[in-house]
Design a protein around this motif. Structure first.
Motif, short mmCIF file in Angstrom:
data_model
loop_
_atom_site.label_atom_id
_atom_site.label_comp_id
_atom_site.label_asym_id
_atom_site.label_seq_id
_atom_site.Cartn_x
_atom_site.Cartn_y
_atom_site.Cartn_z
N ALA A 124 8.28 -31.52 -34.79
CA ALA A 124 7.16 -31.92 -33.95
C ALA A 124 7.37 -33.30 -33.34
CB ALA A 124 5.87 -31.89 -34.75
N ALA A 125 8.11 -34.15 -34.06
CA ALA A 125 8.32 -35.52 -33.60
C ALA A 125 9.10 -35.57 -32.29
CB ALA A 125 9.06 -36.32 -34.67
N ARG A 126 9.83 -34.49 -31.98
CA ARG A 126 10.60 -34.48 -30.73
C ARG A 126 9.69 -34.56 -29.51
NH1 ARG A 126 14.32 -29.36 -32.64
NH2 ARG A 126 15.37 -30.43 -34.37
N LEU A 127 8.44 -34.16 -29.67
CA LEU A 127 7.52 -34.17 -28.55
C LEU A 127 6.82 -35.52 -28.40
CD1 LEU A 127 5.88 -30.67 -29.12
CD2 LEU A 127 7.59 -31.26 -27.40
N ASP B 47 19.82 -39.93 -24.74
CA ASP B 47 19.25 -40.80 -23.71
C ASP B 47 18.44 -40.02 -22.67
OD1 ASP B 47 21.33 -39.47 -22.53
OD2 ASP B 47 22.21 -41.24 -21.57
N GLN B 48 18.32 -38.68 -22.85
CA GLN B 48 17.51 -37.85 -21.95
C GLN B 48 16.22 -37.38 -22.63
OE1 GLN B 48 20.67 -34.97 -21.33
NE2 GLN B 48 20.89 -35.62 -19.18
N ALA B 49 15.89 -37.95 -23.79
CA ALA B 49 14.73 -37.49 -24.55
C ALA B 49 13.44 -37.60 -23.75
CB ALA B 49 14.62 -38.28 -25.85
N ASP B 50 13.27 -38.67 -22.96
CA ASP B 50 12.04 -38.82 -22.19
C ASP B 50 11.94 -37.74 -21.11
OD1 ASP B 50 14.17 -39.87 -20.77
OD2 ASP B 50 13.00 -41.52 -19.88
N GLN B 51 13.08 -37.36 -20.52
CA GLN B 51 13.08 -36.25 -19.56
C GLN B 51 12.75 -34.93 -20.25
OE1 GLN B 51 16.46 -36.00 -16.83
NE2 GLN B 51 17.07 -38.12 -17.37
N ALA B 52 13.34 -34.75 -21.43
CA ALA B 52 13.11 -33.51 -22.18
C ALA B 52 11.63 -33.36 -22.54
CB ALA B 52 13.97 -33.50 -23.44
#
Length: 576
Positions: free
Chosen positions: A442-445, A505-510
């Motif tokens: 869940a933390a990925r969101l 480094d693309q986590a915010d896009q994801a």
């Protein structure tokens, strides 16, 4: 002679003569002997041997009284039933069992009758089976019905003027075109259903159609381009299978079965249910259809009900699309009437419905047995009325016409509607319980989200229907603002779930794309980025078998905001 007459209805309820045979799983009629009964008891007769010696009369094994006609077995007593009363004592009549679970769905020159029964109605159902006409549509439909899968039934109302009093309606010589058409989709989990109307004036390409002739031979009716949809039936000898093939060609959705009825269906069936309530915003006095109603709610049946679903000049812009809305409102009202306790608990109404409806139907051979229609009924009955959605194929005026008389498919809106039906997605908000994700997933969101214009992603099809990657790309670019996206074709393998792979480094896009598409944490796969066609790092979105259609969020069972008019069967609406 019927079962009641043969079974001596003065003593035994006909329902109690049907007994379940455990060896076959079927109900069988067990009848008592019909030997004549004397009203005045006489002296007991005895048989005499040669030499004058009297003998006792023959008796059934284990009994001490005479059984006339020992070669005819008596009725088998059901387990738990009371013992036979002693001679001379009046038999108490058992309570009558009640036929149950009959569901009827009809409207606009078409009918859907579906019957489920108890043992008491078994013999009557066999009679009803003789009422239903069937047509062999070959490979256009399925050979059987599955209770474990989603199913599509094409409901066709023809404009054929057969039946008493119908010759006066318009083209009395019509061969029977597809005047009213509804594609009914019932979801696999039975939580929802969609009834999509198809305009008769929709311009389509009708494909070649193999048809079965009366002598058993097969004839290919040649297809035609740019024709009204209603000519897919009747024209040139086309059968309902041709209409089914046309639906698949236009929408990509394959109907497994069809049900067809003519004008008589609406008249006889609405009479059988003692009328259907309809509502109009203003008084109607239509000289053409002869419909005359005051403003507000009225009950219609018979000729008046047929006039209501046929009229075009009293509502909206007096076109077929507005008539479709009225027919959908009529259907919703009829379904509410069918679900009312007054209808479902009245055996006499149910029998009238079953008799009238089966006589009005023509179906494909795959569902030609009443036992199969019963199965269809019970599956449809599981869907709550609030989750039965009525909608129409998104269309626009035919650009080739100066005087607008026909319509064409709206390619900007229709694909999403078709895809939702194909992917078994509801148009209503069907709440489903979802398992809680683990904290790490869940933390990925959680965290910051990039702007949609900064999201760079390539899309692969990894198990979704053909064309899904391009459809989702179009939606992301045109509707969601994800302009830096591209179609990368098919993936090398099929996967059940949609996934999004991205570099740290693309986590915010994801997170932004996950929010747009309704992806949960488990769908997000931290990994590495790839290079797009411009040589820039990009994420990879792989559409799996769970993909529900362009613009449809994966964490919801319904479309986000489909741009189509729709209504549900539980809502009361007034025609305007």
């Amino acid at each position: 002679m019927d079962a009641q007459g043969r079974g001596r209805a003065d003593d035994i309820d006909p329902a109690d003569q049907w007994v379940l045979n455990p060896n076959t799983g079927d109900y069988e009629l067990r009848l008592q002997s019909s030997a004549p009964q004397s009203t005045v008891p006489g002296p007991r007769r005895t048989a005499t041997r040669a030499g004058g010696a009297a003998t006792r009369p023959r008796t059934a094994p284990g009994r001490d009284r005479e059984v006339p006609g020992t070669d005819v077995p008596g009725p088998r007593r059901r387990r738990g039933a009371p013992d036979e009363p002693p001679p001379g004592r009046r038999r108490t009549k058992p309570k009558k069992s009640r036929a149950k679970k009959i569901l009827l769905w009809t409207g606009g020159g078409m009918a859907l009758v579906l019957v489920g029964v108890s043992a008491a109605a078994y013999a009557y159902i066999k009679h009803l089976e003789g009422n239903v006409a069937t047509t062999d549509v070959g490979s256009a439909g399925a050979s059987s019905f599955s209770k474990d899968e989603a199913f599509n039934i094409l409901i066709i109302g023809t404009d054929k003027r057969t039946g008493a009093g119908n010759e006066g309606y318009g083209d009395k010589g019509s061969v029977g075109h597809a005047d009213t058409n509804i594609l009914l989709h019932v979801s696999k989990d039975r939580t929802n259903a969609t009834a999509m109307s198809i305009p008769r004036d929709l311009m389509v390409d009708i494909p070649d159609c193999p048809t079965r002739q009366e002598d058993g031979s097969e004839k290919i009716v040649a297809g035609t381009l740019n024709q009204r949809f209603n000519t897919s039936l009747g024209q040139g000898g086309r059968d309902p299978g041709c209409t089914m093939r046309t639906v698949e060609a236009v929408t990509g959705i394959k109907p497994q079965h069809f049900m067809m009825a003519d004008f008589n269906a609406v008249k006889t069936l609405t009479t059988a249910v003692d009328g259907v309530d309809v509502c109009v915003e203003k008084a109607v006095d239509d000289k053409e259809s002869k419909l005359k109603l005051p403003a507000g709610t009225s009950k219609v049946e018979g000729e008046q009900a047929l006039a209501f679903v046929r009229t075009r000049h009293s509502f909206g812009n007096q076109g077929d699309l507005d008539r479709i809305k009225v027919q959908q409102q009529f259907l919703g009202s009829l379904m509410r009437k069918m679900a009312s306790s007054d209808t479902l608990t009245s055996p006499s109404k149910l029998l009238k419905l079953a008799e009238a409806a089966t006589k009005a139907l023509t179906v494909d051979t795959g569902i030609g047995k009443v036992s199969t229609l019963k199965d269809v009924a019970l599956e449809l009955k599981k869907v709550p009325p609030k989750n039965i959605t009525f909608t129409t194929v998104p269309v626009k005026d035919n650009p080739a016409e100066k005087i607008k008389a026909t319509v064409v498919v709206d390619e900007s809106r229709a694909p999403q509607v078709f895809q939702m039906i194909k992917s078994d997605t509801s148009f209503t908000a069907v709440k489903k319980k979802e398992a809680k994700e683990k904290a790490a997933v869940a933390a990925r969101l959680k965290g910051t989200k990039a702007a949609a214009s900064e999201v760079r992603v390539q899309i692969l099809n990894g198990g979704a229907p053909a064309g899904s990657a391009q459809a989702q790309l179009n939606w992301l670019q045109l509707e969601a603002g994800v302009s830096k996206s591209e179609n990368a074709g098919n993936s090398g393998a099929t996967q059940a779930k949609t996934s999004l792979e991205y570099a740290p480094d693309q986590a915010d896009q994801a997170r932004r794309l996950a929010d747009i598409m309704g992806l949960n944490g488990s769908a997000m796969k931290p990994g590495k980025s790839v290079t797009n066609s411009q040589g820039l790092p990009t994420m990879t979105l792989t559409l799996g078998e769970d993909f529900k259609g362009a613009g449809v969020k994966l964490n919801s069972s319904s479309a986000a905001t489909p741009d189509v008019e729709k209504s549900t069967a539980d809502k009361v609406q007034c025609a305007s």
